[in-house]
Write an enzyme that holds these catalytic residues in place. Structure first.
Site, PDB file in Angstrom:
ATOM      1  N   VAL A 133       0.849  -1.191   0.000  1.00 56.95           N
ATOM      2  CA  VAL A 133       0.000   0.000   0.000  1.00 56.95           C
ATOM      3  C   VAL A 133       0.886   1.243   0.000  1.00 56.95           C
ATOM      4  O   VAL A 133       2.033   1.211   0.438  1.00 56.95           O
ATOM      5  CB  VAL A 133      -0.969   0.010   1.201  1.00 56.95           C
ATOM      6  CG1 VAL A 133      -1.948  -1.143   1.104  1.00 56.95           C
ATOM      7  CG2 VAL A 133      -0.223  -0.028   2.515  1.00 56.95           C
ATOM      8  N   CYS A 134       0.336   2.327  -0.499  1.00 50.30           N
ATOM      9  CA  CYS A 134       1.081   3.583  -0.544  1.00 50.30           C
ATOM     10  C   CYS A 134       1.345   4.055   0.876  1.00 50.30           C
ATOM     11  O   CYS A 134       0.492   3.860   1.737  1.00 50.30           O
ATOM     12  CB  CYS A 134       0.292   4.627  -1.316  1.00 50.30           C
ATOM     13  SG  CYS A 134       0.350   4.301  -3.088  1.00 50.30           S
ATOM     14  N   PRO A 135       2.488   4.597   1.115  1.00 54.49           N
ATOM     15  CA  PRO A 135       3.516   5.086   0.195  1.00 54.49           C
ATOM     16  C   PRO A 135       4.628   4.079  -0.108  1.00 54.49           C
ATOM     17  O   PRO A 135       5.645   4.444  -0.674  1.00 54.49           O
ATOM     18  CB  PRO A 135       4.095   6.286   0.934  1.00 54.49           C
ATOM     19  CG  PRO A 135       4.098   5.825   2.364  1.00 54.49           C
ATOM     20  CD  PRO A 135       2.812   5.016   2.506  1.00 54.49           C
TER      21      PRO A 135
END
Length: 75
Positions: free
Chosen positions: A11-13
């Site tokens: 998942v971001c970041p």
């Protein structure tokens, strides 16, 4: 020669974090090919590359939720 980085499932970041780390191992003139499935990275990775002065090459959507981007280290 290009180095490949697979960040699918992160998942971001984290795709961007991993791309930054991997780019440190790439020689000037070489590319880092990044595969990711985090939609936010479709913006953050190209922005980071531009901010760093790197060249963005091929940037394609592979399927509904996966992308591939080539970032060339130019400096």
């Amino acid at each position: 020669m290009a180095k490949t980085l697979h960040t699918n499932g992160l998942v971001c970041p984290f795709p961007l974090v991993e791309a930054k780390k991997a780019m440190q191992t790439v020689a000037i003139g070489e590319e880092l090919i990044i595969y990711f499935d985090c939609t936010q990275a479709t913006q953050s990775i190209p922005e980071w590359a531009a901010d760093e002065g790197y060249e963005v090459g091929e940037f394609i959507q592979i399927n509904d939720a996966e992308w591939k981007i080539a970032v060339k280290k130019t400096q």
